[in-house]
Design a protein around this motif. Structure first.
Motif, short mmCIF file in Angstrom:
data_model
loop_
_atom_site.label_atom_id
_atom_site.label_comp_id
_atom_site.label_asym_id
_atom_site.label_seq_id
_atom_site.Cartn_x
_atom_site.Cartn_y
_atom_site.Cartn_z
N VAL A 1 50.78 -76.17 39.16
CA VAL A 1 51.12 -75.92 40.56
C VAL A 1 52.22 -74.86 40.65
O VAL A 1 52.18 -73.94 41.47
N ARG A 2 53.19 -75.01 39.75
CA ARG A 2 54.31 -74.08 39.72
C ARG A 2 53.86 -72.65 39.49
O ARG A 2 54.47 -71.71 39.95
N HIS A 3 52.75 -72.51 38.76
CA HIS A 3 52.25 -71.17 38.49
C HIS A 3 51.08 -70.80 39.40
O HIS A 3 50.24 -69.98 39.04
N GLU B 1 53.75 -63.44 27.43
CA GLU B 1 53.52 -64.84 27.68
C GLU B 1 52.38 -64.98 28.68
O GLU B 1 52.38 -64.31 29.70
N ARG C 1 52.02 -67.42 23.62
CA ARG C 1 53.06 -66.42 23.42
C ARG C 1 52.69 -65.57 22.23
O ARG C 1 52.27 -66.07 21.22
N LEU D 1 53.65 -85.45 40.86
CA LEU D 1 54.01 -84.16 40.29
C LEU D 1 55.52 -83.90 40.34
O LEU D 1 55.99 -82.86 39.90
N ASP D 2 56.25 -84.86 40.91
CA ASP D 2 57.70 -84.75 40.90
C ASP D 2 58.20 -85.43 39.63
O ASP D 2 57.88 -86.58 39.36
N PHE E 1 51.15 -72.44 27.36
CA PHE E 1 51.55 -71.04 27.29
C PHE E 1 51.07 -70.43 25.99
O PHE E 1 51.18 -71.04 24.93
N ALA F 1 52.00 -80.34 37.11
CA ALA F 1 53.05 -79.73 37.92
C ALA F 1 53.27 -78.28 37.49
O ALA F 1 53.49 -77.39 38.32
N LEU F 2 53.19 -78.04 36.18
CA LEU F 2 53.32 -76.68 35.67
C LEU F 2 52.26 -75.77 36.28
O LEU F 2 52.53 -74.62 36.62
N GLU G 1 56.53 -81.99 28.77
CA GLU G 1 55.10 -81.72 28.62
C GLU G 1 54.35 -82.88 27.98
O GLU G 1 53.16 -82.83 27.81
N ALA H 1 59.69 -80.12 39.22
CA ALA H 1 58.68 -79.65 38.25
C ALA H 1 57.77 -78.59 38.83
O ALA H 1 57.31 -77.70 38.13
N THR H 2 57.53 -78.68 40.15
CA THR H 2 56.57 -77.74 40.72
C THR H 2 57.22 -76.46 41.25
O THR H 2 56.54 -75.60 41.77
N TYR I 1 53.32 -83.74 34.39
CA TYR I 1 54.14 -82.54 34.31
C TYR I 1 53.28 -81.33 33.99
O TYR I 1 53.51 -80.23 34.51
#
Lengths: 393, 538, 498
Positions: free
Chosen positions: C361-363, C324, C313, C407-408, C311, C358-359, C350, B520-521, C355
């Motif tokens: 962190v991903r960004h 986006e 859009r 977050l996994d 997000f 986690a999104l 979501e 997910a990260t 999650y």
């Protein structure tokens, strides 16, 4: 390439035939027309030009002072001599009568058979400087018949129809979908076209499709979106053909492929309300190396829409010379008549328009219109009927 | 002639040249291949998906030379000078993902305006023909379109009749094609038009669908229910932003599938998601997809029963599951008759163009996919395939968990997906999506069924990488999951020689992830195709 | 359908539910006196993450956290090694627990969400399963001034039993309610507060008169002065329902939970909050495009609740490109405190707060910020930061135990403790079992496969792939732990790259 050379021959033959039955007196008079500016064959403006017209054709063209003997001399103190404008993919004179809704493939239909030469719409177009129009059958199915090129005004003795047989009108995209005709999708339409071309190639003969596949008859393909352009170029490419592509909006995305195709791209019509992305299309095509011609959407749009479209294209990035070519010689090439009309070159028909200024300027108006060496229209305020040799209708 | 045609990279400027070229070309580099000294090095990453090429590497180097994977190894691998280097400590590399059943954005019914730019202002109608075009915003004369015969003067040479019409805040892709378009406003949002079968949408929703974020309109030829002779490749817009979205999600090769609007639909294509447009096609005529369930009479324009004496092209079978089976069976039966030179009769006879291909499917030369969601549809698909001795791949298989023994017994590989719990978005429109389970894919894998994972129409955040994430949440191991989105689909598409794993000699298609893949990260930070970085978000 | 609460409630809680009587706020149950959760990795949110730490809970409160906390001899020790413990997640706003999310009256400050709450909603069960322990239940956006909100546990039989704090915030919406335009919306605010002033004036005058008449005196000053003097005499009991909460809002006793659905609504919302004195107590709930007013939001510096879909859009009107924007990145850049919400409209991922984090962190948002956004920040916004949102001594023992890193996405919520009571246990969750039921079906599939293989043999066909595969030696039991990882699944010959 093959297409074009064969067309030249057809067109030349047609010209010889028409010359034989012309109005000898009016056409034989040798006339010199001079004006401070003229649109050159490359679309640029040339200074101090004199045009000699004889036998309905342009005999010579000079720049600078000319010393020649002619029957009469007409001098414009101001103004621009331009080849007569040509509307491509037009419906002038054929409105309401040019759809044959029967087959998905109708190569044998001819739009010229639906022509109403008495349509007042033709007259309106002529007044706006449009001397010729490539009329096409309205899309119905994939191949809707042969287009034709006509004069919008034809004084007595001047032929009305410049070319009756072609190019062949092919439509891809939603315009060609009809459940009753048997294709409702891109895949269906292309299946029909692919099979028809394959069959025609195998069968040979003198059918229009077979001639098209052999390169003896050109085609104008209506392809509104880039994927249709891709499909058309890929399919026609298999037969080494370079069809004229007509598009209105999205197909500009395929500019590089269109440039590679080396045939004229027909664009327009545009208005001030058109999308910016759409309006910038001709400019992007021009930069990619395409030659564009304009469709003015006549007669559904105002007759001036042709010039407005070109002016808007210039405003959004098209080179002015390219835009002038698009109104004249490129349009003639799209119609397969590049050697006959559309340029002020010796030997071409004397279909000319004298504008008060650059045809791309919206404040320029039509001063005079000449067709085959005959003056057919004086600009306002003079009424049309009082113009010389005006006997068409 | 009808076998899967692998035509490789397009070398000439025309598809035509290409099609005549043979398999040999497929294995050569294309004109678009990088120059001889073009080397890309990805360093410091964990490397997954080597499969036959060896075990995973915790921290290593991938070298791609001239578009092909040249070397894979630990950090001690010699790095050539002058190479482009991606240094990413803590990142990972997987093969480019492969979607074995992507539903690409159907551009067919979507006009240029809908795909980009604001809707054009209505163009000024010419004075003489005002009445013909006024009906779009004429609220009183709303039945105008019903009794008035179509005026030939309104033929599409007028550019404005093709534009999407917006009336009363409702918009719909079908407004320009549906005879009852004027009624849409009165049917209201969310209802289905009985004539065109389109769901009537609000303007916002329309914008969403038109943008390709949620495609739902059909691109399949609808003049017949049996159209295996048509090609999906003809409907593909290679410039569609959908390809960008696929690339951003790490997907490098897809099978472009038709939707399920026809009982026996067109042939799909195997294409690459980036690169020069004319070098993207790997196979232009691959598997045929047949569809079981309600889609073939609900999706697209839809079939209707005759209304009184009103019989049209649309009043045809199927209108029910029985009808679907009938059309499917009759197609193969009639093709056999037709090919043997006997007369083919009946209202639902397949078009003659389709005979040869149907015969080729029966002979096993053309691969067949059967798309079914519900248990009963899966069972019907297996039964009918058995009747004609067809081998097939099962697609979507939402309720596979209910009939696992049937699937195992049929020995059919499965292209499963997407995984979801509650059908939302476009999936909410079908009644066949209600009983989806998170664990179905895990069950298929555990049962030893050869299963590929697909995201179908879902993209980006929701795309194939997320499907893999879901699969792992349901308990499938990382390796099995990775295989289901790389090597397994590559084998199914017949391109496992070229793509699907990180092995020396294969095409240089890799995804570089910011962390461990499918987590997910982490996200794709770079996507490499044929050794070229096609997406870079480092 | 199985009884809803099976597998969700501890026996202790059920007992408490049955003993519940009368309209009194009761604790969900009397927790075991002392519990020690040992061996887990602890993410306290406030402070450093700790490996194999101990959390000591006494009477529903955390009393100690750390690696070297001694487990008292009388404590019930629960071994959590291999697990990860987070503070219970907090949903910053939700109306999904209400049977009707909005009153039809545009101005209804006298309402309380407690009257519309339906504790039997699946939503609460889902929230618990997803690790959410505290929910801020508030009215939805289709209003001008809505009612009182409350913070609840995601478990309990009645709104009062669920409540952890009442009278938290008053809902305001600057974005027009459906069918209204912005002018009408703002005019209604003005009219409401003008009327409030008038009401207080009249009340003050009346109170002053009353106080004089008690002393048998006549009013001896003008009305303005009388109102001024009377103001001091008003007590909370004097207000009627309509005006009491508005007055508390103006006084700063209630949080102003302001819905700003569009960027253009930010400026009027700030003006409204400043004019009426509740700016310091304002929390802004943002719509999808509100982030465009990031300059104004940054200047205001008030906390914000982000929209469900992180997000934004939008199609560029000229180029046609889809743009986006990842909203949290913009908010984080501006340095604002923000809270995340789960997105119930998503296909799956979501829906989980973790999650959403986690999104982030991903960004590129720091992990700590993302974790705070699903726990502590929401607690602070509700004014409950001292009781909830982190694992610290003195805080309420609301804990979520994960099988791995929260977050996994492969991690599952294993247990949820609310007030130190085990409120959820994954091993006793029939609904989840149904969703993930692998055993029974897997058996059937194995049988079918065996049968197919036998048939293949019978047909004396060349040995099919199945025949070559090793027979499963034991049953897979993937429903127990998350990954059935190396179960007895037959391996196909193609791979080998393990």
């Amino acid at each position: 390439m093959k297409v074009r050379s064969s067309l030249l021959r057809i067109a030349a033959a047609a010209a010889v035939v028409s010359g034989a039955c012309g109005d000898a007196l009016a056409l034989q008079e040798r006339t010199a027309i001079s004006a401070p500016w003229a649109v050159g064959p490359d679309g640029s403006l040339m200074k101090d030009v004199t045009l000699v017209i004889a036998g309905g054709r342009i005999e010579r063209i000079f720049q600078g002072p000319a010393n020649i003997s002619v029957d009469r001399t007409i001098r414009f103190e101001k103004g621009v001599i331009s080849p007569g404008l040509i509307d491509v993919a037009s419906a002038l004179g054929v409105v309401g009568d040019n759809v044959e809704r029967k087959n998905v493939l109708d190569p044998d239909a001819s739009v010229v058979e639906a022509l109403d030469s008495h349509s007042p719409l033709l007259q309106a177009a002529a007044k706006a400087g449009v001397t010729a129009a490539m009329i096409r059958p309205a899309p119905s199915g994939v191949i809707s018949g042969a287009a034709a090129t006509i004069r919008t005004v034809a004084p007595h003795g001047v032929e009305r129809i410049l070319r009756a047989d072609g190019p062949l009108a092919v439509t891809l995209g939603p315009g060609s979908w009809d459940v009753d005709l048997g294709a409702t999708s891109r895949a269906g339409v292309l299946h029909h076209l692919r099979e028809a071309m394959r069959t025609a190639k195998a069968a040979g003969g003198s059918s229009r499709l077979a001639r098209m596949v052999r390169g003896e008859l050109d085609a104008i393909v209506e392809a509104d979106s880039a994927e249709d352009v891709d499909a058309a170029l890929a399919l026609f490419g298999q037969y080494n053909l370079s069809p004229t592509i007509r598009h209105t909006s999205d197909a500009v995305e395929a500019a590089a492929e269109l440039a590679e195709n080396r045939a004229v791209v027909v664009v327009g019509p545009y208005t001030f309300g058109s999308d910016l992305r759409v309006l910038s299309g001709p400019g992007r095509l021009g930069k990619a190396g395409c030659e564009v011609a304009f469709s003015g959407g006549l007669p559904f749009w105002e007759a001036d829409a042709l010039r407005v479209s070109a002016a808007l294209a210039v405003r959004y990035g098209l080179d002015p010379a390219a835009a002038r070519r698009g109104l004249t010689i490129n349009a003639a090439r799209a119609a397969g008549l590049g050697n006959r009309v559309g340029a002020l070159t010796p030997g071409a028909d004397a279909d000319i328009v004298i504008f008060s200024g650059d045809p791309l300027r919206l404040d320029s108006r039509v001063i005079e219109v000449w067709v085959a060496g005959v003056r057919v229209h004086h600009g306002p305020p003079e009424p049309l009927e009082e113009a010389d040799g005006w006997r068409a209708w | 002639m009808y076998g899967p045609r692998i035509i490789g990279r397009v070398v000439g400027s025309r598809f035509g040249l290409l099609r005549s070229s043979v398999l040999a070309l497929a294995l050569l580099g294309s004109t678009a291949a990088p120059a001889a000294d073009d080397v890309l090095v990805i360093r410091g990453v964990s490397i997954h998906g080597r499969f036959a090429g060896g075990p995973d590497i915790d921290k290593g180097i991938v070298i791609i030379r001239d578009g092909r994977i040249a070397a894979v190894g630990g950090m001690d691998l010699a790095v050539p000078r002058d190479a482009t280097i991606i240094d990413l400590d803590g990142g990972s590399v997987t093969p480019g993902l492969i979607d074995a059943c992507a539903l690409l954005e159907p551009t067919d019914r979507i006009t240029a305006e809908a795909r980009g730019g604001r809707p054009r202002q209505p163009l000024p109608p010419p004075p003489d023909f005002t009445e013909q075009h006024a009906d779009h915003d004429d609220h009183e004369g709303h039945n105008h379109g019903l009794d008035a015969p179509p005026d030939p003067r309104a033929a599409p040479i007028l550019t404005w009749v093709e534009e999407p019409v917006e009336a009363g805040g409702l918009a719909c892709c079908a407004l320009d094609t549906c005879a009852m378009a004027a009624m849409h406003e009165f049917l209201g949002e969310g209802t289905i038009c009985p004539t065109c079968g389109q769901v009537i949408l609000s303007e916002e929703e329309h914008a969403l669908y038109a943008s390709g974020l949620a495609p739902r309109t059909s691109l399949v030829e609808s003049s017949s229910e049996v159209v295996p002779h048509t090609l999906v490749i003809d409907t593909i817009n290679f410039r569609s932003p959908d390809f960008d979205r696929l690339v951003r999600g790490g997907v490098t090769t897809v099978f472009a599938s038709p939707d399920s609007a026809a009982v026996i639909g067109p042939r799909g294509a195997v294409i690459r998601t980036a690169g020069p447009i004319r070098s993207r096609v790997i196979s232009d005529a691959a598997d045929v997809t047949a569809s079981f369930g309600s889609d073939s009479f609900r999706v697209g324009p839809g079939n209707q029963s005759p209304f009184g004496n009103f019989v049209s092209n649309r009043t045809r079978r199927p209108n029910s599951r029985m009808g679907v089976a009938w059309v499917f069976r009759k197609a193969f039966y009639d093709a056999e008759k037709g090919l043997a030179g006997h007369a083919v009769t009946g209202a639902d006879a397949p078009p003659a163009e389709a005979y040869e291909l149907l015969g080729s499917i029966r002979a096993g030369h053309t691969p067949l996919r059967l798309k079914a969601r519900l248990q009963r549809d899966i069972e019907a698909a297996v039964r009918l395939a058995g009747e004609f001795g067809l081998s097939f791949t099962l697609v979507e298989a939402t309720e596979a968990y209910k009939c696992l023994p049937t699937i195992v017994g049929a020995k059919a590989p499965v292209i499963f997906g997407p995984i979801y719990i509650d059908p939302n978005g476009v999936r909410g429109f079908s009644e066949e999506t209600r009983e989806s389970r998170l664990s179905t894919f895990a069950l298929l894998v555990n049962a030893g069924v050869e299963t590929a994972l697909t995201a179908m129409d879902l993209r980006e955040e929701d795309g194939l990488a997320r499907q893999a994430m879901y699969a792992m949440r349901a308990g499938v191991s990382f390796d099995e999951t990775l295989k289901a989105v790389t090597l397994t689909p590559a084998k199914m598409l017949g391109v496992a020689e070229q793509v699907g794993s990180i092995e020396v000699g294969k095409r240089g298609d890799v995804v570089v992830w910011s962390g461990r893949a499918f987590e997910a990260t982490s996200r794709p930070v770079a996507v490499v195709m044929d050794g070229k970085i096609v997406y870079d978000a480092r | 359908m199985k009884p809803k609460f099976r597998g969700l409630l501890g026996a202790a809680l059920l007992a408490a539910g049955f003993s519940f009587a009368g309209r009194q706020v009761v604790r969900a149950s009397e927790p075991p006196a002392k519990i020690a959760l040992t061996g887990a990795r602890v993410i306290p949110v406030a402070g450093e993450e700790m490996d194999s730490a101990t959390i000591l809970i006494e009477h529903g409160r955390i009393t100690a956290v750390g690696k070297d906390v001694k487990v008292p001899f009388d404590a019930m020790e629960i071994d959590c090694s291999g697990k990860v413990i987070m503070p219970g997640l907090i949903e910053p706003q939700s109306w999904r627990g209400l049977d009707v999310p909005n009153e039809t009256l545009p101005v209804a400050p006298f309402l309380d969400v407690a009257d519309a709450m339906d504790p039997s909603r699946l939503y609460f069960e889902d929230a618990l399963r997803d690790g959410i322990t505290t929910i801020h239940v508030i009215q939805a956006d289709n209003t001008v001034i809505g009612g009182l909100s409350r913070a609840v546990r995601s478990i309990g039989l009645t709104p009062d039993e669920m409540a952890v704090a009442t009278n938290i915030a008053l809902k305001l919406s600057v974005t027009p309610r459906s069918g209204w335009d912005r002018m009408q919306q703002m005019a209604t605010f003005r009219e409401t507060f003008r009327e409030l002033e008038e009401y207080i004036g009249n009340l003050a005058e009346q109170k002053y008169e009353e106080s004089l008449s008690k002393q048998n005196k006549k009013v001896d000053v003008g009305p303005a002065e009388a109102r001024e003097r009377g103001r001091k005499l008003i007590t909370d009991a004097d207000y009627d329902d309509q005006h009491r909460n508005l007055m508390r809002l103006k006084r700063g006793d209630l949080i102003a939970w302001i819905n700003v659905g569009a960027a253009m609504d930010v400026a009027p919302a700030l003006k409204l909050a400043t004019e009426h004195g509740f700016f310091e107590k304002a929390v802004f709930a943002l719509g999808s495009e509100t982030f465009k007013a990031i300059g104004e939001l940054k200047k205001a510096g008030r906390p914000v609740v982000l929209p469900e879909d992180l997000f934004h859009r939008e199609r560029d009107s000229v180029t046609g490109e889809i743009r986006e924007t990842f909203i949290p990145a913009k908010i984080h850049e501006a340095g604002l405190m923000f809270a995340l919400q789960p997105n119930p409209n998503s296909s799956m991922a979501e829906r989980y707060l973790t999650y959403q984090a986690a999104l982030c962190v991903r960004h590129g948002i720091p992990r700590q910020t993302a974790l705070e956004a699903i726990t502590l920040n929401a607690a602070k916004m509700m004014g409950l930061g001292d009781r909830f949102g982190s694992i610290e001594a003195g805080k309420v023992a609301n804990l979520t135990v994960y099988s791995g890193d929260p977050l996994d996405f492969n991690s599952w919520v294993e247990q949820v403790y609310i007030d130190g009571i085990l409120a959820y246990d994954r091993s006793d969750d029939p609904r989840l079992e149904e969703l993930l039921r692998l055993e029974g079906v897997a058996k059937k599939a194995d049988e079918a496969k065996r049968k197919a293989a036998e048939e293949a043999k019978k047909e004396s066909a060349p040995p099919a792939e199945e025949g070559a595969k090793p027979k499963p030696t034991e049953e897979a039991k993937p429903a127990e732990g998350a990954p059935p990882a190396e179960n007895a699944r037959p391996r196909r010959g193609t791979g080998g790259g393990r």
